[in-house]
Write an enzyme that holds these catalytic residues in place. Structure first.
Site, PDB file in Angstrom:
ATOM      1  N   CYS A  21       7.567  18.287  54.279  1.00 53.80           N
ATOM      2  CA  CYS A  21       6.497  19.092  54.868  1.00 53.80           C
ATOM      3  C   CYS A  21       5.165  18.908  54.147  1.00 53.80           C
ATOM      4  O   CYS A  21       4.148  19.447  54.575  1.00 53.80           O
ATOM      5  CB  CYS A  21       6.879  20.570  54.881  1.00 53.80           C
ATOM      6  N   HIS A  72      -4.133  26.282  68.670  1.00 55.73           N
ATOM      7  CA  HIS A  72      -4.704  24.933  68.756  1.00 55.73           C
ATOM      8  C   HIS A  72      -5.744  24.682  67.662  1.00 55.73           C
ATOM      9  O   HIS A  72      -6.776  24.074  67.899  1.00 55.73           O
ATOM     10  CB  HIS A  72      -5.313  24.679  70.141  1.00 55.73           C
ATOM     11  N   GLU A 116       8.593  28.958  62.307  1.00 56.54           N
ATOM     12  CA  GLU A 116       8.047  27.610  62.202  1.00 56.54           C
ATOM     13  C   GLU A 116       8.914  26.673  63.046  1.00 56.54           C
ATOM     14  O   GLU A 116       8.420  25.810  63.758  1.00 56.54           O
ATOM     15  CB  GLU A 116       8.017  27.145  60.752  1.00 56.54           C
TER      16      GLU A 116
END
Length: 130
Positions: A21, A72, A116
């Site tokens: 990650c 976004h 997540e």
């Protein structure tokens, strides 16, 4: 978001801590958030509407606190909060909690769950005070 990368750590330390990650150049996530608004003794059900809170109002609060600032967006570049805070899922949960707490009636917000992925979930209930 720019998945977990701390400016306070070296590249090697970031890789060791965040593993796959770690990415200083970014990749995206489609976070999901769930809010729990408890039916407690302190929250009264309105006898006329039969609700603790109007869901249309809650939707507006969520739009202002979550969607507008985060949707976004590159968290590290587009959201001022994350300029100095590492954009982990844990810190996304704190961000959502703090923004919602400013808008919701006192005592309404119980916990925030941020997904997540289906396997990586953070639950945040705010800072406990004595």
């Amino acid at each position: 978001c720019l998945c977990s990368h701390s400016k306070s750590l070296s590249d090697e330390e970031n890789l060791k801590l965040f593993g796959k990650c770690n990415n200083p150049h970014g990749h995206g996530h489609n976070y999901k958030a769930r809010l729990l608004i408890p039916l407690l003794f302190s929250l009264q059900i309105d006898p006329v509407s039969g609700m603790v809170m109007n869901l249309a109002d809650l939707k507006e609060y969520m739009e202002e606190a979550i969607t507008e600032p985060l949707d976004h967006k590159n968290l590290d570049k587009d959201v001022p909060y994350f300029a100095e805070v590492v954009s982990t899922t844990e810190n996304v949960a704190v961000f959502i909690w703090e923004n919602l707490k400013k808008l919701l009636p006192v005592g309404t917000l119980y916990k925030v769950k941020v997904y997540e992925t289906d396997k990586n979930i953070v639950v945040y209930k705010g800072e406990e005070t004595m």
